[in-house]
Design an enzyme around this catalytic site. Sequence first.
Site, PDB file in Angstrom:
ATOM      1  N   PRO A 162       0.848  -1.290   0.038  1.00  0.00           N
ATOM      2  CA  PRO A 162       0.103  -0.039  -0.147  1.00  0.00           C
ATOM      3  C   PRO A 162       1.075   1.316  -0.037  1.00  0.00           C
ATOM      4  CG  PRO A 162       0.221  -0.818   2.210  1.00  0.00           C
ATOM      5  CD  PRO A 162       0.900  -1.917   1.367  1.00  0.00           C
TER       6      PRO A 162
ATOM      7  N   CYS B  44       0.443   5.587  -0.109  1.00  0.00           N
ATOM      8  CA  CYS B  44      -0.484   6.610  -0.009  1.00  0.00           C
ATOM      9  C   CYS B  44      -0.489   7.402  -1.166  1.00  0.00           C
ATOM     10  CB  CYS B  44      -0.247   7.451   1.219  1.00  0.00           C
ATOM     11  SG  CYS B  44      -0.933   6.256   2.845  1.00  0.00           S
TER      12      CYS B  44
ATOM     13  N   ALA C 244      -3.307   2.858   2.531  1.00  0.00           N
ATOM     14  CA  ALA C 244      -3.596   2.816   3.854  1.00  0.00           C
ATOM     15  C   ALA C 244      -5.227   3.752   3.673  1.00  0.00           C
ATOM     16  CB  ALA C 244      -2.807   3.726   4.749  1.00  0.00           C
TER      17      ALA C 244
ATOM     18  N   GLN D 153      -5.731  -1.825   2.609  1.00  0.00           N
ATOM     19  CA  GLN D 153      -5.228  -1.756   4.040  1.00  0.00           C
ATOM     20  C   GLN D 153      -6.162  -0.728   5.022  1.00  0.00           C
ATOM     21  OE1 GLN D 153      -1.595   0.658   4.909  1.00  0.00           O
ATOM     22  NE2 GLN D 153      -0.441  -1.141   5.490  1.00  0.00           N
TER      23      GLN D 153
ATOM     24  N   TYR E 189       1.436   4.367  13.237  1.00  0.00           N
ATOM     25  CA  TYR E 189       0.005   4.849  13.437  1.00  0.00           C
ATOM     26  C   TYR E 189      -0.571   4.065  14.698  1.00  0.00           C
ATOM     27  CZ  TYR E 189       1.407   6.666   8.938  1.00  0.00           C
ATOM     28  OH  TYR E 189       1.990   7.276   7.850  1.00  0.00           O
TER      29      TYR E 189
ATOM     30  N   ARG F 138      -0.155  -5.790   9.132  1.00  0.00           N
ATOM     31  CA  ARG F 138       1.296  -5.131   8.831  1.00  0.00           C
ATOM     32  C   ARG F 138       1.775  -4.638  10.137  1.00  0.00           C
ATOM     33  NH1 ARG F 138       3.429  -1.143   4.101  1.00  0.00           N
ATOM     34  NH2 ARG F 138       5.155  -1.721   3.967  1.00  0.00           N
TER      35      ARG F 138
ATOM     36  N   LEU G 124      13.587  -1.875   0.459  1.00  0.00           N
ATOM     37  CA  LEU G 124      14.802  -1.672  -0.442  1.00  0.00           C
ATOM     38  C   LEU G 124      14.826  -3.151  -1.052  1.00  0.00           C
ATOM     39  CD1 LEU G 124      17.218   0.908   1.130  1.00  0.00           C
ATOM     40  CD2 LEU G 124      15.603   0.941  -0.919  1.00  0.00           C
TER      41      LEU G 124
ATOM     42  N   ARG H 187       8.053   1.675  -3.557  1.00  0.00           N
ATOM     43  CA  ARG H 187       8.620   2.754  -4.466  1.00  0.00           C
ATOM     44  C   ARG H 187       9.371   2.058  -5.705  1.00  0.00           C
ATOM     45  NH1 ARG H 187      11.370   6.992   0.125  1.00  0.00           N
ATOM     46  NH2 ARG H 187       9.550   6.623   1.794  1.00  0.00           N
TER      47      ARG H 187
END
Length: 366
Positions: A25, A27, A59, A102, A185, A232, A303, A326
């Site tokens: 996920p 954002c 999210a 999510q 969160y 998660r 990564l 990413r």
Amino acid sequence: MSGPVLFQPTTFRALTLPNRIVIAPMCQYSATDGRMTDWHLIHLGSLALSGAGLLTIEATAVLPEGRITYGDVGLWDDGTEAAMRRVLEGVRLASDIKIAVQLSHAGRKASCEVPWKGGGHIPPGGAQGWQTVAPSAAPYQTTDASPMALDREGMGKVRAAFVAAARRAAALGLDAVQLHAAHGYLLHQFLSPLSNRRDDAYGGSLENRMRFVLEVFDAVRDVFHTGPVSVRVSGTDWVPGGWDIEQTVALAQVLQARGCDAIHVSSGGLSPRQDIPVAPGYQVPLARAVKQATTLPVVAVGLITGFEQAEAIVANGDADLIALARTILYDPRWPWHAAAHLGGHVRAPNQYLRCQPRTHKDLFEV
């Protein structure tokens, strides 16, 4: 079965994925009052053609005050559900990829500006800001407005909101639900002793700090019957005295006993004091620790960019799946390229079959 492990199917509950690649996920901060927009149709539509096994919607806040920013996606009323339905209908016209959502509440890290405008905290009364809530009245940054400590009634409202969002996810035909208990969160805030300073049954000991997360999980598991429910987690806060991998393993073992279908192991996000040793695959040891201590399917992330690197993670048993974030924004055809490199196969839309390279004539499954 021969061939790369990364491109072998795997099954969770009644959900079978064609390969071990998960789109994490991510954002987009591009919703309007929690409602998805055309940007989400384009964004998710592109990723749905990637060849990955599972696409996870960003999210998604279960309450308006649970958004990280005013641009976050939500799933808390008929309007947000209808907007998500429209996007999903468009995506499904082009792809049969499995789709998860999510569900999240940002807690004290809510009420922020979008990243490209600085991402700073917006205090109550500020333009597009609101009062945040948390396990304790301790802000993320000392310069942030203090959150309001949740009482039992407030916690009940949050738990009910997760349940209502899960019911909406089922009505939308989503294939899986993930609870966001990572990255600082709200659910992570209850877990970590750095943010949870309560002196009631929800604070203090590890058992108490896990209690609210487990209550939310149980409540969601009870209403989402159409597919897997995963969680998660942040494997560590990267801060001395904070949440760590030993506590993560303990949580994972309890979640497994309660019917959790998978655990996605990330890290950090709870404290600005975190000191993260960022390097390729830096979170894989955290996933490995959970994998070794449970029989839960484990997702590794962080990564993971190389094709051989991703294959080694699942082939060596460090994790069952790898998640891309990413990396797949930068290269939305990463699964295609990985399959070509490793000798695997991926699904592609009929309209794209003729782009298959002559050097990889068996790349696309037809």
